[in-house]
Structure formats: structure tokens, C-alpha cells
Design an enzyme around this catalytic site. Structure first.
Site, PDB file in Angstrom:
ATOM      1  N   LYS A 133     -99.836 -31.059 -73.390  1.00 61.64           N
ATOM      2  CA  LYS A 133    -100.839 -30.518 -74.314  1.00 61.64           C
ATOM      3  C   LYS A 133    -101.228 -31.586 -75.331  1.00 61.64           C
ATOM      4  CE  LYS A 133     -98.920 -25.896 -73.882  1.00 61.64           C
ATOM      5  NZ  LYS A 133     -98.067 -24.854 -74.431  1.00 61.64           N
TER       6      LYS A 133
ATOM      7  N   GLU B 191     -93.529 -16.986 -71.995  1.00 57.94           N
ATOM      8  CA  GLU B 191     -93.154 -16.633 -70.631  1.00 57.94           C
ATOM      9  C   GLU B 191     -91.849 -15.831 -70.700  1.00 57.94           C
ATOM     10  OE1 GLU B 191     -95.458 -17.746 -68.665  1.00 57.94           O
ATOM     11  OE2 GLU B 191     -94.659 -17.654 -66.635  1.00 57.94           O
TER      12      GLU B 191
ATOM     13  N   CYS C  31     -70.985  -0.319 -34.007  1.00 55.91           N
ATOM     14  CA  CYS C  31     -70.170   0.768 -33.457  1.00 55.91           C
ATOM     15  C   CYS C  31     -71.014   1.870 -32.819  1.00 55.91           C
ATOM     16  CB  CYS C  31     -69.281   1.361 -34.543  1.00 55.91           C
ATOM     17  SG  CYS C  31     -70.199   2.288 -35.780  1.00 55.91           S
TER      18      CYS C  31
ATOM     19  N   ASP D  61     -68.292  -8.955 -76.794  1.00 55.35           N
ATOM     20  CA  ASP D  61     -69.162  -7.853 -76.359  1.00 55.35           C
ATOM     21  C   ASP D  61     -68.728  -6.547 -77.023  1.00 55.35           C
ATOM     22  OD1 ASP D  61     -70.428  -9.641 -74.855  1.00 55.35           O
ATOM     23  OD2 ASP D  61     -69.719  -8.899 -72.901  1.00 55.35           O
TER      24      ASP D  61
ATOM     25  N   ASP E  37     -71.003  -4.262 -79.388  1.00 55.22           N
ATOM     26  CA  ASP E  37     -71.268  -2.856 -79.056  1.00 55.22           C
ATOM     27  C   ASP E  37     -70.805  -1.939 -80.187  1.00 55.22           C
ATOM     28  OD1 ASP E  37     -72.320  -3.630 -76.720  1.00 55.22           O
ATOM     29  OD2 ASP E  37     -70.605  -3.053 -75.474  1.00 55.22           O
TER      30      ASP E  37
ATOM     31  N   SER F 154    -105.761 -19.716 -68.087  1.00 50.82           N
ATOM     32  CA  SER F 154    -104.806 -20.297 -67.160  1.00 50.82           C
ATOM     33  C   SER F 154    -104.705 -21.795 -67.453  1.00 50.82           C
ATOM     34  CB  SER F 154    -105.318 -20.034 -65.753  1.00 50.82           C
ATOM     35  OG  SER F 154    -104.277 -20.203 -64.858  1.00 50.82           O
TER      36      SER F 154
ATOM     37  N   GLU G  15     -93.795 -30.124 -72.407  1.00 53.85           N
ATOM     38  CA  GLU G  15     -92.736 -29.100 -72.412  1.00 53.85           C
ATOM     39  C   GLU G  15     -92.634 -28.463 -71.031  1.00 53.85           C
ATOM     40  OE1 GLU G  15     -95.009 -27.298 -75.381  1.00 53.85           O
ATOM     41  OE2 GLU G  15     -95.678 -25.627 -74.140  1.00 53.85           O
TER      42      GLU G  15
ATOM     43  N   GLU H  87     -67.143  -6.115 -79.831  1.00 57.14           N
ATOM     44  CA  GLU H  87     -67.472  -6.087 -81.263  1.00 57.14           C
ATOM     45  C   GLU H  87     -68.961  -5.796 -81.453  1.00 57.14           C
ATOM     46  OE1 GLU H  87     -64.309  -9.247 -83.198  1.00 57.14           O
ATOM     47  OE2 GLU H  87     -66.087 -10.008 -82.202  1.00 57.14           O
TER      48      GLU H  87
ATOM     49  N   CYS I 121     -65.973   1.816 -38.703  1.00 58.09           N
ATOM     50  CA  CYS I 121     -66.831   0.849 -38.003  1.00 58.09           C
ATOM     51  C   CYS I 121     -66.159  -0.529 -38.090  1.00 58.09           C
ATOM     52  CB  CYS I 121     -68.201   0.817 -38.680  1.00 58.09           C
ATOM     53  SG  CYS I 121     -69.234  -0.544 -38.146  1.00 58.09           S
TER      54      CYS I 121
ATOM     55  N   CYS J 192     -75.906   1.967 -35.171  1.00 56.31           N
ATOM     56  CA  CYS J 192     -75.204   0.810 -35.746  1.00 56.31           C
ATOM     57  C   CYS J 192     -75.016  -0.258 -34.667  1.00 56.31           C
ATOM     58  CB  CYS J 192     -73.845   1.251 -36.286  1.00 56.31           C
ATOM     59  SG  CYS J 192     -72.830  -0.132 -36.794  1.00 56.31           S
TER      60      CYS J 192
HETATM   61  S1  IVH Z   1     -99.908 -23.007 -71.967  1.00 60.25           S
HETATM   62  C1  IVH Z   1    -104.134 -21.806 -72.913  1.00 60.25           C
HETATM   63  N1  IVH Z   1     -97.362 -23.636 -71.741  1.00 60.25           N
HETATM   64  O1  IVH Z   1     -98.208 -21.057 -66.866  1.00 60.25           O
HETATM   65  C2  IVH Z   1    -102.807 -22.360 -72.552  1.00 60.25           C
HETATM   66  N2  IVH Z   1     -98.276 -22.087 -70.188  1.00 60.25           N
HETATM   67  O2  IVH Z   1    -101.492 -20.863 -65.698  1.00 60.25           O
HETATM   68  C3  IVH Z   1    -102.201 -21.659 -71.424  1.00 60.25           C
HETATM   69  N3  IVH Z   1     -96.637 -21.205 -68.584  1.00 60.25           N
HETATM   70  O3  IVH Z   1     -99.001 -17.985 -66.584  1.00 60.25           O
HETATM   71  C4  IVH Z   1    -100.810 -21.741 -71.187  1.00 60.25           C
HETATM   72  N4  IVH Z   1     -94.888 -22.332 -69.335  1.00 60.25           N
HETATM   73  O4  IVH Z   1     -97.793 -18.210 -68.829  1.00 60.25           O
HETATM   74  C5  IVH Z   1     -98.390 -22.910 -71.246  1.00 60.25           C
HETATM   75  N5  IVH Z   1     -95.112 -24.258 -71.676  1.00 60.25           N
HETATM   76  C6  IVH Z   1     -96.126 -23.531 -71.198  1.00 60.25           C
HETATM   77  C7  IVH Z   1     -95.958 -22.669 -70.101  1.00 60.25           C
HETATM   78  C8  IVH Z   1     -97.067 -21.962 -69.612  1.00 60.25           C
HETATM   79  C9  IVH Z   1     -95.311 -21.450 -68.439  1.00 60.25           C
HETATM   80  C10 IVH Z   1     -97.418 -20.298 -67.715  1.00 60.25           C
HETATM   81  C11 IVH Z   1     -98.393 -19.393 -68.403  1.00 60.25           C
HETATM   82  C12 IVH Z   1     -99.397 -19.097 -67.334  1.00 60.25           C
HETATM   83  C13 IVH Z   1     -99.312 -20.294 -66.438  1.00 60.25           C
HETATM   84  C14 IVH Z   1    -100.538 -21.151 -66.604  1.00 60.25           C
END
Ligand code: IVH
Length: 701
Positions: free
Chosen positions: A317, A193, A438, A52, A56, A101, A132, A54, A458, A435
Site C-alpha cells: 500500500k 479479515e 462387514c 481457562d 470462566d 477489491s 503487510e 479462572e 464390525c 458396510c
Molecule cells: S486492503 C481498498 N489489506 O483481500 C483496500 N485487504 O481483494 C482493500 N485482504 O477480501 C483491501 N488481507 O479482505 C487489504 N492486509 C490486507 C488484506 C486484505 C486480506 C483481503 C480483503 C479482500 C481481499 C482483496
């Protein structure tokens, strides 16, 4: 990203720069390069190549050089990560493509259904899936134009987010520049994320509690809250990291061919990783059949707690981008991806009562007593409500049905109440004005949520201070835990901290539970504590805002503890990581006559007040920069001696198996830690003998 030869060279260059203190214009590019390299090593590869101090040192050197040659400052220099000034609020920005989402699945049947739909939509029976972790943090979108990071944004409503570029630059794993143009890419948007390391989160909360502040509820809230805080320097302190899980958009320069890697999700993320981006390259698995995916999900869920970050599921995916395009998306989620959600670690219970507890520094903490519920393998019946503001914000009442969450090793907390279930018989929670221990009037400290008892005598605070003094991380007086301290204090045998060294043992003899042997052990443990290194004593004194790390910094700055009598805040703030708040607390502590008397009494009792070599963190020993953990029974050493050896040789001890761990030393009857390390696959597993060789004590010829 860096070849072994390049790494060796950069390391040597770093050492050279440190020894020459070179701040010339010529040194600037090299300083940047070695800092970027150290960041990459630390944040992407979880390895410290520099101590740390080094790191810094190099950072300060670069700042100095840039101050002297301001015309050489570029947006991608690592120093502007530390932004100047605070922004009032974050302007809204629209995403290049909407941040959608994910649809959720919860079991094998859901996944089988989803696979069937995928094959129908893609019109093929051979789909490769990439699986993943689903990281539980805050989503972020990052844009690079002409190889430079130009924008970071929160998800917002998916179409518009908040521009948090200034804070994004504080997340060190995110590169500020990347050689994208060499691949023909003029603009790139990546999504990911932002997460907080679980261990960091725990340590951070321990410090907050020690400071009398409310701990942050969980790593997810901590990450999303931190991303939006207005003081960028605070962000660095909270150990944020980013994990980038997709390329959401890219523009090719005119005439440039599409890079080969950008055909599948898996290859794209491996490519990002190679370029130095924090993509989850090692956490991705590819399968060709949904049954394999289902099996993997079950196996992964069973070991979710072994990961360094909070994970609430997996994301599956379709791997091939051409198939993804064919399948398309709804307005809410892509059809080519789905989340497999782990079992919730929440439960409902009834809030029956609230107790008010006084802590070591006088903060009064409300603790909810709830009907016992089983969450994540433990029974929870007591949940901290942290402070009055939390009770008000969540509008909690006695009799409410509440949702309780416990994620991993994180302390349980109340997420919210369910007002729809109220019957009208619920009662407000009344915060005491005096308190509970006390009866002195409580005071509200400016800028803090906690009410405090400021009576230094206290009785609860006195006992808590003694318990802290004797605790494992402080003076480590074994068997002097809560129960014994409380008992001796109640009997008038242990009135204060120095009293530890004057317990009238004649009076203890004959008391139930105190045979000759246990008294002899206690006396020996107390006696041994007199030779503890100074940093443990400083930590044990319970100075506000002084945690273990700060105590080490303080101890290494003086020859004798009383040297602090002459230190002012200005001098203290020259020490690394000591800001005005800590400095003021230290000055106040040593200025108080009672505390000086306490130190005199400790001196008279023979307690070590001198900084000997053990207080100095070693950075150049044989084990420097490496992390260690022991498991099982060792045959050649006592565990504590082996641990001391690690520290003496510059290594760092960790408390659990994680991706940060370099070496696990295994004795006989090793258990779950060994299993975890094997599963993780990144930890070097050593026998005791191999460890001895590693320390350099003997050679293995
Ligand atoms: S893919 C269009 N992969 O999960 C593809 N999302 O509702 C959308 N999240 O808030 C996301 N890990 O930020 C994907 N390996 C991952 C993820 C991930 C976390 C979060 C994302 C979102 C929520 C999905």
C-alpha cells in the site's frame, strides 16, 4: 494499551475477585475491566494471564452480578458478546464506503510496473510503501459510534453486506468499546479479515472427524462459513480472530483536529493497535524502494507456513494518505494498493476411483483416488471426499478433471470439478448401501451427513478402536501402530481392547519381524501403559465426541472411572465445556454392558482406572500460562520426561513454532524449528540449563 504497572494491578485484582466471589454492583466495573484486559492479553498479545478455569470463573461471576443488577448492563459489557437467541437471517446493510477489491500481481515484473504507474499517478519519485500479509479469511467491516461497536458487516457485493453484528461480538479480539472520542473521533469504520488459527482449525477438524462429521475444507471457508452461522455460541467454539488492516472511514467531532497518526497507513494501524484493536502492527514493513519490496515478498513467501494464520500473499500500500487520495481508485480496486499473490497451491488431476473406508465410530468416508499430483511440496494421490453430501454438492463423477488444493499443513481437498472438460464417459459415484467391511446395512444418523455401520463388532471398527487406544495421545503404546494391531487382530491374537494385555507372545515368537528384542520392547510398552493417567484411558476408549480436552475434564471430575456409572447427563453438563451431546454420548457409553465388561477386564489386567494427581491440569505451577516446545537432542533429560515436567509445572506443550509459543528449548542438532523461532522474533530461546532454572528446580546462582 496497558502499562506494566496497570497489568500487574489488574492481575492482582483478578485474583482478588476470584477469591472473594464478589458479585456486588460495585464489583461489576472491575470484573469487566479484568475480563477485557485478559481478552486483550490473550487475543492481541497471544499470552494467557489467567487459566481457562479462572477466566470462566470471572465470566460467570460477572454474569451473576449482572443478573442481580440488570440495570447496570451496558452494550459494551463483555457478557452480551454471548448473544441471546438466534437470528433468522442477516439483514442487508449498506457500507459507509464501498468495500473494494485488490488488483493482483504475481512476480517482480508486475510489481515494478505497478511502482512505475504509482509514481506517474502520484507525480513523485519518492513513494513509501507499506507491506503487510494478505490474510486468507473473510472480509469484515466494523463501525464504532460514540466509542461503542455498533455494527459488523460482511463484504457482500462490496456496496451492500450482511449485518452480522451479533456474530462480530463473539470475536473476542474485536473490542466492544474504544476511547475514540478522546481523539476527537465520533465515528470510525475499520476493515479487516476474519481468520481461524491454523492449529485451532486442525484440532477442530480432528474433533469433527472423531465425531463422524465432515471436516471443514480449509481455514478460509471455515472463517467465512462461521461468520454466517446462525448460532452465535457455536462461533466462539471455532476460535475466530480478526485482523484489522485499514481505517476506511472516520468522522471528526465538530472542531476536533485530525489525530496526527491518521496521516499514514502505517501510523494509523499502529495507533489502532495501541488502542487495543487487532491490527497487524508487528507484521507491517515500510520500504522506500520497490526492489526492497520485491526482495521482502520473496523472503516472506519462503516462510509463509510459519505464520499461525493462512496467508495467500502480501498487500503493498502507498503509505501516505494524501498520496492515496491523489491516486484514487477504479470501480474495482484502489490504485494505491496491490496484492502480491503467492504461488497457487492448487493443481488439476483426474478422479479415477472412489474407495469407501470405515472409521472407528462406523462412519463411511468416501476417498477419491486421483492421478498423483505434486502440490506444495508433496505428492497427493488420495483425497478424502468426507461424505455423500460433498459428492452431490460438487457434482463429482469418476473420470472428472478436478482441482485439488492443499494449503499449508491442511489436508488436501477437491475444490471442484471442471464439467467443461467432460467427454460423456464419466460415471456417477455410487454410495454403498452396505458396510464395505462387514456388509451390514448402513444407516443415516439424524442431523449428520455420514452413513454409518452400526455393527459394533464390525472388524474394521474393532481394529480402528484398538489402534486409537494404543495411539500416542491415548495410551501411547509404542510400536503398536496400525500394522501390528491389524496383523495381531487378523491372526486372532488381539480380538479387542482388553486383549492388548493378554497377547499370547509364545505365538508371536518366531513370526517374521518379531525378534526377541522387539517382543520385549512391545511387552514393556504395553506394561507401561497400565500406569497411564486416567484421562488418557478415557480418551483411548473412543467415546463419541470425547476428544483429549474433554477426556481431561472428565478424568478430573471423578476418583475412579466407574463413578461415571452413576452420572446422568444433568450432572455431566455441570462440567466445563460439556454440552448435552457429549453428555449423552458419555452416559450411553457407560450404560452399555459390553463397555462395562471391557472396563472390568482392563481393571483385572491392572490398568489404572483411578484419577491420581496427574489427571489434574495444573494451573498454578512455576510455568503456568506459558507454552513450550523442545527441539534437538537434550542431554539431561529424555524428551518425554522434560515434557512431563512442563505439564507438571502448569505449562502447556505446543507442537510447532508459532506466535503462541513462549519458549523453545534447544538441544544439540536443532533444525528448522530454531530457524523459524529466530525469524519470528517473539519466542524466547532457551538452553537446556536455562530451562532447568526456569522450572524452579535449581537457582542459577
Ligand atoms: S486492503 C481498498 N489489506 O483481500 C483496500 N485487504 O481483494 C482493500 N485482504 O477480501 C483491501 N488481507 O479482505 C487489504 N492486509 C490486507 C488484506 C486484505 C486480506 C483481503 C480483503 C479482500 C481481499 C482483496
Amino acid at each position: 494499551m496497558y502499562t506494566a504497572a496497570q497489568q500487574k494491578q489488574l492481575h492482582e485484582q483478578a485474583k482478588h475477585l476470584l477469591s472473594t466471589h464478589d458479585t456486588s454492583a460495585q464489583a461489576i466495573p472491575l470484573l469487566r475491566e479484568v475480563i477485557n484486559y485478559a481478552d486483550w492479553k490473550y487475543y492481541i498479545q497471544s499470552e494467557s494471564v489467567l487459566s481457562d478455569a479462572e477466566y470462566d470463573g470471572l465470566y460467570k461471576q460477572l454474569r451473576l452480578a449482572e443478573d442481580q443488577h440488570p440495570h447496570l448492563i451496558t452494550p459494551s459489557s463483555p457478557t452480551p458478546r454471548v448473544a441471546h437467541g438466534l437470528s433468522e437471517r442477516f439483514p442487508a446493510v449498506s457500507h459507509l464506503v464501498p468495500m473494494l477489491s485488490l488488483d493482483n500481481t504475481y512476480n517482480a515484473d508486475d510489481l515494478t510496473d505497478w511502482d512505475r504507474k504509482c509514481r506517474e499517478l502520484a507525480q513523485t519519485d519518492t513513494i513509501t510503501y507499506c507491506v503487510e500479509p494478505k490474510y486468507d479469511g473473510a472480509s469484515i467491516s466494523i463501525v464504532y459510534d460514540a466509542d461503542q461497536l455498533t455494527r459488523g458487516a460482511t463484504r457482500g457485493d462490496g456496496v451492500m453486506g450482511e449485518d452480522i453484528t451479533i456474530n462480530t461480538r463473539q470475536i473476542k479480539s474485536i473490542p466492544l468499546a474504544a476511547p475514540l472520542s478522546t481523539y476527537g473521533i465520533s465515528q470510525l469504520e475499520v476493515r479487516g479479515e476474519v481468520v481461524i488459527h491454523k492449529q485451532f482449525f486442525e484440532d477442530y477438524n480432528k474433533q469433527r472427524i472423531a465425531d463422524g462429521l465432515a471436516p471443514l475444507a480449509n481455514p478460509r471457508n471455515a472463517a467465512s462459513g462461521t461468520l454466517r452461522i446462525l448460532d452465535p455460541s457455536e462461533i466462539r467454539k471455532r476460535g475466530l480472530n480478526a485482523i484489522l488492516y485499514s481505517i476506511s472511514h472516520y468522522t471528526l467531532a465538530p472542531g476536533a483536529p485530525r489525530p496526527q497518526a491518521l496521516s499514514t497507513h502505517y501510523d494509523s494501524l499502529q495507533w489502532l493497535y495501541q488502542l487495543g484493536f487487532p491490527a497487524p502492527a508487528q507484521q507491517m514493513k515500510v520500504f522506500t524502494h520497490i526492489d526492497q519490496v520485491i526482495q521482502y515478498c520473496a523472503d516472506f513467501e519462503a516462510q509463509r507456513d510459519s505464520l499461525p494464520y493462512e496467508v495467500d500473499g502480501l498487500v503493498i500500500k502507498v503509505n501516505d494518505y494524501a498520496l492515496q487520495d491523489k491516486m484514487g481508485m477504479t470501480s474495482h480496486h484502489p490504485r494505491w494498493a496491490v496484492a502480491y499473490k503467492f504461488k497457487a497451491r492448487q493443481a488439476t488431476s483426474i478422479l479415477r476411483r472412489v474407495d469407501f473406508q470405515v472409521g472407528r465410530v462406523g462412519a463411511v468416508t468416501p476417498v477419491a483416488k486421483i492421478d498423483p499430483v505434486h502440490i506444495g511440496g508433496v505428492t497427493v494421490s488420495s483425497v478424502s471426499l468426507f461424505n455423500e453430501d460433498v459428492i452431490r454438492e460438487k457434482d463429482l463423477r469418476i473420470g472428472d478433471t478436478v482441482i485439488v488444493e492443499r494449503a499449508g499443513d491442511v489436508i488436501p481437498y477437491i475444490v471442484r470439478s471442471l464439467p467443461d472438460l467432460r467427454t460423456g464417459t464419466e460415471l456417477p459415484i455410487v454410495f454403498p448401501t452396505d458396510c464395505p467391511a462387514c456388509s451390514s446395512a448402513l444407516e443415516k444418523v439424524q442431523d449428520e451427513a455420514a452413513w454409518r455401520c452400526i455393527n459394533i463388532n464390525c472388524p474394521v471398527q474393532v481394529v480402528e478402536r484398538i489402534i486409537h487406544f494404543a495411539s500416542k495421545d491415548a495410551m501411547d503404546i509404542r510400536s503398536m501402530g496400525n500394522a501390528n494391531v491389524q496383523k495381531f487382530h487378523d491372526m486372532g491374537l488381539l480380538p479387542d481392547i482388553p486383549g492388548m494385555y493378554h497377547i499370547p507372545w509364545q505365538q508371536v515368537k518366531g513370526m517374521e519381524g518379531f525378534g526377541e528384542k522387539s517382543i520385549a520392547n512391545l511387552i514393556q510398552a504395553i506394561e507401561q501403559s497400565k500406569t497411564q493417567p486416567l484421562h488418557r484411558l478415557i480418551y483411548g476408549l473412543g467415546i463419541r465426541h470425547v476428544g483429549e480436552t474433554t477426556a481431561k475434564t472428565l478424568a478430573s471430575a471423578v476418583a475412579h472411572i466407574t463413578d461415571f456409572y452413576d452420572w446422568d447427563t444433568e450432572k455431566l453438563t455441570t462440567l466445563p465445556d460439556i454440552g448435552p451431546k457429549v453428555a449423552t454420548a458419555v452416559v450411553d457409553f457407560f450404560a452399555r454392558p459390553q463397555n462395562r465388561q471391557m472396563i472390568e477386564k482392563l481393571d483385572a489386567a491392572g490398568v489404572n482406572l483411578i484419577n491420581d494427581h496427574r489427571s489434574q491440569p495444573t494451573t498454578d505451577g512455576a510455568l503456568a500460562g506459558k507454552t513450550f516446545l523442545f527441539t534437538g537432542t537434550l542431554s539431561q533429560f529424555k524428551r518425554s520426561d522434560a515434557e512431563q515436567l512442563v505439564e507438571a509445572r502448569g505449562g502447556t506443550l505446543l507442537s510447532g513454532v508459532s506466535s503462541k509459543l513462549h519458549y523453545l528449548i534447544v538441544g544439540t542438532d536443532a533444525g528448522s524449528k530454531l530457524e523459524k523461532a529466530k525469524k519470528l522474533g517473539t519466542v524466547n530461546i532457551l538452553t537446556e540449563q536455562e530451562f532447568v532454572v526456569l522450572t524452579g528446580m535449581i537457582s542459577n546462582e
